[in-house]
Design an enzyme around this catalytic site. Structure first.
Site, PDB file in Angstrom:
ATOM      1  CG  HIS A  57     -64.079 -25.703 110.145  1.00  0.00           C
ATOM      2  ND1 HIS A  57     -64.501 -26.869 109.554  1.00  0.00           N
ATOM      3  CD2 HIS A  57     -62.814 -25.935 110.588  1.00  0.00           C
ATOM      4  CE1 HIS A  57     -63.536 -27.766 109.621  1.00  0.00           C
ATOM      5  NE2 HIS A  57     -62.499 -27.229 110.255  1.00  0.00           N
ATOM      6  CG  HIS A 294     -60.128 -24.184 113.616  1.00  0.00           C
ATOM      7  ND1 HIS A 294     -59.910 -23.368 112.530  1.00  0.00           N
ATOM      8  CD2 HIS A 294     -59.892 -25.451 113.192  1.00  0.00           C
ATOM      9  CE1 HIS A 294     -59.551 -24.104 111.497  1.00  0.00           C
ATOM     10  NE2 HIS A 294     -59.527 -25.373 111.874  1.00  0.00           N
ATOM     11  CD  GLU A 454     -39.523 -26.898  91.167  1.00  0.00           C
ATOM     12  OE1 GLU A 454     -38.377 -27.016  90.694  1.00  0.00           O
ATOM     13  OE2 GLU A 454     -39.750 -26.512  92.334  1.00  0.00           O
ATOM     14  CG  HIS A 518     -32.341 -34.581  89.057  1.00  0.00           C
ATOM     15  ND1 HIS A 518     -31.920 -34.387  90.351  1.00  0.00           N
ATOM     16  CD2 HIS A 518     -32.317 -33.361  88.462  1.00  0.00           C
ATOM     17  CE1 HIS A 518     -31.638 -33.106  90.525  1.00  0.00           C
ATOM     18  NE2 HIS A 518     -31.882 -32.459  89.384  1.00  0.00           N
TER      19      HIS A 518
END
Length: 718
Positions: A57, A294, A454, A518
């Site tokens: 890259h 890139h 989270e 859950h």
């Protein structure tokens, strides 16, 4: 940087002496004539390194060259010959595919491990290469492993948070430089599209982490094309709305002086700073400004063309001339002066504050007091009434976290559910913040409210852990199911061997009415399979004590302590020492025709089934199996003794996916579907995990074995 501010004023606000500041400005001015050659040399070096093996890259690293010169040459405080210097600035390359940017500067500034030959190992087949395709924490000068985009941003927030906390805890008047380092995070366009980065950016702005600077390589190119293919937002206004100071650099490819000014201004800001540096990807190449620059080498003809344009010999490769070498030559000596100055400061600090100084020295070395195990409730002292293992988890950790300042505990907005609050805890908050709910704090606080983030929580925790081994031991907490949201960051912690402990509650269909969204059916399989992470599922309070002891003692790996929402019977036979071995015999029976393996919240069901079968004249033994990883490191003789599979079959009882249990059992009573929204006991009955249903399944299995309908080691889900 405020209008009219000079480099001197910016540096003075950061506590730098005027003479030092003038020296810096004069040095930038004096050396400006060398910048052009340094930038050209750097860009051609990157082009050659990629062209050597026709891969890599190059574009981003080439476009960011001037940023690197401003950082490594002028502004960043670090010591190449003492790469673990405690109060060094931290640099994180979140756009890790541009790794040659960092590797080349590590070499040029004098990191001993990054020899010229090592630098040329990029994309080679050398097994000992220090130049992997993305930066890796194991190597000198690399603070965290980056690869999945956006992770480095969140890691940087953790690193900056660590500095704020340690500085607030230990710095004293006259000793503000004890813990005072800055965190610099390099990002690209893609990092700012990743959710984990945006979660962390929001939290950093809320905490006003003014020791954190994000440097945005704004080249407006991603793999697929230009950024406006997917993003047309005003990123500066977005960052300002998140509580960040914003500075623009228009000529990011060449304006070293302007970038130095911006970096110094960032160090004087009263909130985190976002420097929007406009660059051209692959500047100077035929692919400049396009997605082609890139992720592919430019081609030999284009590299030769670049060399001719820069007045370099196109036939020569990897050229770093004497003038460029000399440009960076003084940096190791400067770094050692920083180290000597800091060591002297620490010595004076320890004289002025002997008790605090001793504590600080222990933190620097990551030392836990040997008495920490005494803080764990002793066997026989837990409540005998049924207790949720999430509550038991709090009974174990909270006395430790209260007394041991290494621990920083956080939650993703689930404080009432995870039981991680200890008496007298102080919340980590900006001291000037006054919340509507009255929960306030300061930077000395060790309880972190991450909000409903989270993924960022676990990635920030990785940064806290990476700051210095065991100086901070982060504990995160949430429902187990939500560690699926966080899984990429948990994996990165495992890959980096970081000591982070995740307290995962609500880990069973027994959690009840919250339902299948859950109830984690498949997640344990992921974490049991994931290398270098310690997943432990304890069955009652005594086993929960063992799980936390194992997690705290584990070195070079994160851990997950997986606990129940619902109350569990407290079993007289459980042993914390057994948990430390991964599995152990809970109930032995020499007459047994079957081993029942119980796990976590369902260990009590295995005991109940054993009792039920005994009433029917069927003798069984019970094994508790909280951790595969701990069991696997036991001696073979021990494993054979525990399972006895050469003698009798084994059936595992766990309402999770059965995948993997075929290594230890002959049959499994498990889940093949998602859960169901029912009260806990009703959910167990609905899926056949009540004792009567389980007993019927086991007797049916034994009958089929007897009739040769099943072979003993032919794993079957009952």
């Amino acid at each position: 940087m405020a209008p009219g501010d000079t480099v001197e004023e910016a540096a003075l606000a950061d506590g730098v002496t005027k003479s030092t500041c003038v020296d810096l400005r004069q040095r930038v001015k004096d050396e400006k004539a060398s910048h052009d050659l340094v930038l050209k040399t750097f860009r051609l070096l990157i082009a050659d390194l990629c062209q050597q093996y026709n891969g890599g890259h190059p574009g981003g690293a080439i476009g960011m060259a001037a940023i690197g010169v401003a950082l490594w040459k002028y502004v960043m405080r670090y010591a190449p010959h003492s790469p673990d210097f405690f109060n060094r600035d931290r640099f994180v390359l979140s756009n890790g595919h541009t790794c040659l940017f960092q590797y080349a500067f590590l070499h040029l500034t004098g990191y001993k491990a990054m020899t010229f030959e090592q630098l040329k190992s990029y994309h080679s087949d050398r097994y000992d290469a220090l130049c992997p395709g993305h930066p890796e924490i194991e190597h000198e000068g690399i603070e965290v492993t980056t690869g999945p985009l956006g992770q480095g941003v969140a890691n940087s927030v953790g690193l900056a948070l660590a500095t704020k906390h340690l500085g607030a805890t230990y710095n004293r008047p006259g000793f503000e430089g004890l813990v005072s380092n800055h965190t610099w995070c390099m990002v690209g366009d893609a990092c700012l599209q990743e959710g984990v980065a945006l979660e962390a950016i929001s939290l950093a702005g809320h905490f006003r982490l003014n020791n954190l600077t994000i440097i945005y390589d704004n080249n407006q190119i991603t793999c697929d094309g230009t950024v406006d293919l997917t993003n047309t937002e005003n990123v500066n206004e977005k960052m300002q709305a998140c509580g960040w100071n914003v500075i623009d650099i228009e000529d990011g490819c060449f304006d070293v002086t302007g970038i130095v000014d911006a970096l110094l201004a960032a160090k004087k800001a009263d909130k985190p700073t976002f420097i929007n540096v406009k660059t051209v990807i692959g500047v100077g190449s035929k692919a400049a400004g396009t997605a082609d620059a890139h992720g592919a080498a430019f081609g030999a003809a284009d590299v030769a063309s670049m060399k001719r344009a820069y007045n370099f010999d196109p036939e020569l490769h990897f050229v770093i001339g004497d003038e460029v070498r000399q440009f960076f030559a003084g940096i190791p000596a400067r770094g050692e002066a920083y180290v000597e100055e800091w060591n002297s400061l620490v010595a004076r600090y320890e004289q002025a504050y002997p008790e605090l100084g001793a504590k600080f020295r222990d933190r620097v070395t990551g030392k836990l007091p040997p008495r920490w195990k005494e803080l764990v409730p002793a066997p026989g002292t837990f409540p005998t009434a049924p207790t949720a293992s999430r509550a038991a988890s709090g009974l174990v950790l909270n006395p430790i976290a209260k007394e041991l300042e290494n621990f920083m505990v956080g939650t993703a907005d689930l404080s009432p559910s995870v039981h991680m609050i200890w008496p007298g805890k102080v919340d980590f908050q900006h001291p000037d913040l006054k919340t509507g709910c009255g929960i306030n704090g300061n930077y000395t606080g060790r309880y972190i409210h991450y909000g409903i983030r989270e993924h960022a929580m676990c990635a920030i925790a990785n940064g806290l852990a990476a700051y210095s081994p065991s100086t901070i031991i982060p504990v995160t907490s949430s429902f187990f199911m939500f560690y699926l949201y966080a899984a990429p960051a948990v994996r990165m912690g495992a890959l980096q061997r970081l000591k982070v402990i995740h307290a995962a509650t609500h880990d069973s269909i027994g959690l009840g009415e919250d339902g299948p969204t859950h109830q984690p059916i498949e997640l344990a399989t992921l974490y049991r399979a994931m290398p270098n992470i310690l997943y432990i599922r304890p069955g009652d309070s005594e086993e929960t004590a063992g799980a936390w002891i194992a997690a705290i003692e584990a070195e070079g790996m994160p851990a997950i302590v997986s606990t129940s929402r619902h109350k569990l019977p407290q079993l007289a036979q459980t042993k914390r020492e057994g948990v430390l071995r991964g599995a152990y015999i809970l109930q032995e029976n020499e007459k047994a025709v079957l081993t029942l393996i119980g796990v976590g919240a369902e260990l009590c069901q295995a005991v109940g089934v054993s009792d039920k079968l005994r009433e029917q004249g069927i003798e069984t033994r019970v094994v508790s199996f909280p951790s595969w990883r701990l069991f696997e490191i036991q001696p073979l003789e021990y494993k054979r003794e525990v399972l006895r599979r050469s003698q009798i079959p084994a059936v595992v009882i766990e309402p999770y996916a059965a995948t993997g249990w075929e290594r230890y059992a002959d049959a499994g009573i498990s889940m093949k579907t998602f859960g169901h929204s029912l009260p806990g006991p009703a959910a167990y009955k609905y899926f056949g995990f009540d004792v009567d249903s389980l007993a019927r399944k086991v007797t049916g299995y034994l009958q089929k074995l007897k009739q040769d309908e099943l072979l003993k080691h032919e794993f079957v889900e009952l």
